[in-house]
Write a protein that holds these residues in place. Structure first.
Motif, short mmCIF file in Angstrom:
data_model
loop_
_atom_site.label_atom_id
_atom_site.label_comp_id
_atom_site.label_asym_id
_atom_site.label_seq_id
_atom_site.Cartn_x
_atom_site.Cartn_y
_atom_site.Cartn_z
N GLY A 110 46.69 68.12 52.36
CA GLY A 110 47.94 67.40 52.06
C GLY A 110 47.99 66.63 50.75
O GLY A 110 49.07 66.21 50.33
N HIS A 111 46.86 66.44 50.09
CA HIS A 111 46.86 65.43 49.01
C HIS A 111 47.62 65.81 47.75
O HIS A 111 47.86 64.96 46.91
CB HIS A 111 45.41 64.99 48.69
N HIS A 112 48.04 67.08 47.62
CA HIS A 112 48.88 67.45 46.46
C HIS A 112 50.37 67.31 46.76
O HIS A 112 51.20 67.49 45.87
CB HIS A 112 48.61 68.89 46.03
N PHE A 153 37.75 62.43 47.21
CA PHE A 153 36.68 63.07 46.44
C PHE A 153 36.82 64.60 46.38
O PHE A 153 35.90 65.31 46.00
CB PHE A 153 35.29 62.64 46.93
N ASP A 154 37.99 65.09 46.74
CA ASP A 154 38.29 66.51 46.47
C ASP A 154 38.17 66.71 44.96
O ASP A 154 38.49 65.81 44.18
CB ASP A 154 39.71 66.83 46.95
N VAL A 155 37.73 67.88 44.53
CA VAL A 155 37.50 68.09 43.10
C VAL A 155 38.81 68.11 42.29
O VAL A 155 38.82 67.90 41.09
CB VAL A 155 36.69 69.39 42.86
N HIS A 156 39.92 68.34 42.99
CA HIS A 156 41.23 68.29 42.33
C HIS A 156 41.83 66.89 42.53
O HIS A 156 41.64 66.28 43.57
CB HIS A 156 42.17 69.34 42.93
N HIS A 157 42.59 66.46 41.54
CA HIS A 157 43.23 65.15 41.64
C HIS A 157 44.19 65.11 42.83
O HIS A 157 44.98 66.04 43.02
CB HIS A 157 44.01 64.87 40.35
N PHE A 240 35.60 69.49 49.63
CA PHE A 240 34.23 69.90 49.36
C PHE A 240 34.19 71.02 48.30
O PHE A 240 33.23 71.77 48.22
CB PHE A 240 33.56 70.31 50.67
N ASP A 241 35.25 71.08 47.51
CA ASP A 241 35.38 72.15 46.52
C ASP A 241 34.72 71.84 45.18
O ASP A 241 34.77 72.66 44.27
CB ASP A 241 36.86 72.56 46.32
N GLY A 242 34.07 70.66 45.08
CA GLY A 242 33.29 70.36 43.89
C GLY A 242 31.85 70.86 44.03
O GLY A 242 31.05 70.77 43.10
N GLU A 277 40.45 68.04 53.03
CA GLU A 277 41.38 68.58 52.03
C GLU A 277 40.85 69.97 51.64
O GLU A 277 40.91 70.88 52.44
CB GLU A 277 41.48 67.63 50.83
N GLY A 278 40.24 70.10 50.44
CA GLY A 278 39.75 71.40 50.02
C GLY A 278 38.33 71.69 50.45
O GLY A 278 37.70 70.92 51.18
N GLY A 279 37.84 72.81 49.94
CA GLY A 279 36.53 73.33 50.37
C GLY A 279 36.78 74.72 50.89
O GLY A 279 37.57 74.89 51.83
ZN LIG Z 1 40.77 70.70 45.97
#
Ligand SMILES: [Zn+2]
Length: 333
Positions: A110-112, A153-157, A240-242, A277-279
């Motif tokens: 959801g963070h975007h 801390f998702d790799v995307h803002h 966890f996409d970083g 979020e991501g990953g």
């Molecule tokens: Zn992401």
């Protein structure tokens, strides 16, 4: 979690949850399954506190079709909104009642998603429909908590969350790959909030090929900042996409960083909701596992990966140190 299925190959799909949960089962973490029927009207009411009504109506309209494209990254199927509302409302309700950290394994992310969808001039809403971190903040607020912090801390803002609370006195620390080099191309260090929120937003940026060595140095400053702020409640947008080779970014983070993130959150001892979020591949297994080892205080020693461009190390640390010092003055005094 079997709803909201892409027609074609897409990184955000139900398989993510299965991969993650299988790993947790194997590692002996207790996974609790929650099955619930969403109250759509109630969820819409909560959603309208952070999203424009027109945006919610737009999603509703799209969801009458079997399959729609919201934008180049984001799809919507006939049952997507049911899942999005469920995740959104569950985030809200967990925040109302939880007293210890809960990791809510959920999708879609959801963070975007900003007030009206795309946020801060991002080209798309990056797989996101409703802002679950936003729902969590509302839940904490509704139980009377005021000193709230968000770590993303998702790799995307987390541009959606940042936009929604940009003028509020909520401490937001967002660690992401530098916006010059990665979607959604937002979240620069000079953006530290406005109005009531001025000085409460830290956009911490990492160049491509940043490893654990640099990330850990910045995390220790983040820890000091958050300890000084001493939040009554904590919202974590956990991406966890970083993780090295997860697929969508250029950072080189490994277990050492995710374990440290978990430990940092554990140390704050605040009611905490951690939302997925991501990953998309290895982050969902090795990243999540090490994060939970840190969060639950399991003792594991992970070796720290090195930043590839050694000449950039001090500069990356310095930029983020500057941001944190600026925030410190305002948010802590
Ligand atoms: Zn992401």
């Amino acid at each position: 979690m079997t709803k909201h299925v892409p027609l074609e190959k897409h990184p955000e799909n139900p398989g993510r949850i299965k991969v993650l949960v299988d790993r947790l089962d194997k590692q002996g973490f207790r996974v609790e399954y929650v099955s619930r029927n969403v109250d759509v009207q109630e969820a819409q009411k909560i959603a309208s506190r952070i999203h424009a009504r027109g945006y919610i109506q737009y999603l509703e309209k799209l969801s009458r079709y079997n399959y729609s494209i919201v934008d180049e990254d984001t799809y919507l199927t006939i049952d997507s909104m049911e899942l999005a509302y469920t995740t959104f409302q569950t985030s809200y309700e967990l925040a109302l009642s939880l007293n210890e950290p809960v990791f809510y394994v959920s999708r879609p992310p959801g963070h975007h998603a900003g007030r009206g969808g795309k946020a801060m001039r991002a080209p798309s809403q990056g797989f996101c429909l409703l802002n679950n971190a936003g729902a969590t903040v509302l839940g904490f607020k509704d139980r009377g908590l005021t000193r709230i912090a968000i770590i993303d801390f998702d790799v995307h803002h987390g541009n959606g969350t940042m936009e929604i609370f940009y003028d509020e006195k909520i401490l937001q620390v967002d660690l992401h790959q530098h916006p010059d080099t990665l979607y959604p191309y937002t979240g620069y260090p000079f953006e530290i909030g406005e109005g009531e929120g001025y000085g409460f937003k830290a956009n911490l940026v990492f160049n491509p090929f940043t490893g654990d060595d640099v990330y850990l140095r910045v995390l220790s400053m983040v820890q000091e900042l958050l300890e000084g702020f001493n939040p009554e409640a904590l919202v974590v947008s956990a991406g966890f996409d970083g993780f090295l080779n997860d697929g969508l970014s250029d950072l080189r983070l490994t277990e050492a960083s995710y374990e440290a993130l978990g430990r940092l959150i554990r140390g704050l001892e605040a009611p905490t909701l951690i939302i997925l979020e991501g990953g998309y591949s290895v982050g969902l297994t090795r990243g999540v596992e090490s994060f939970l080892n840190g969060l639950t205080g399991r003792e594991v020693n992970y070796a720290a990966s090195k930043t590839l461009r050694a000449t950039e190390v001090e500069e990356i640390v310095r930029i983020n140190e500057k941001t944190i010092l600026k925030i410190r003055k305002k948010a802590i005094g």
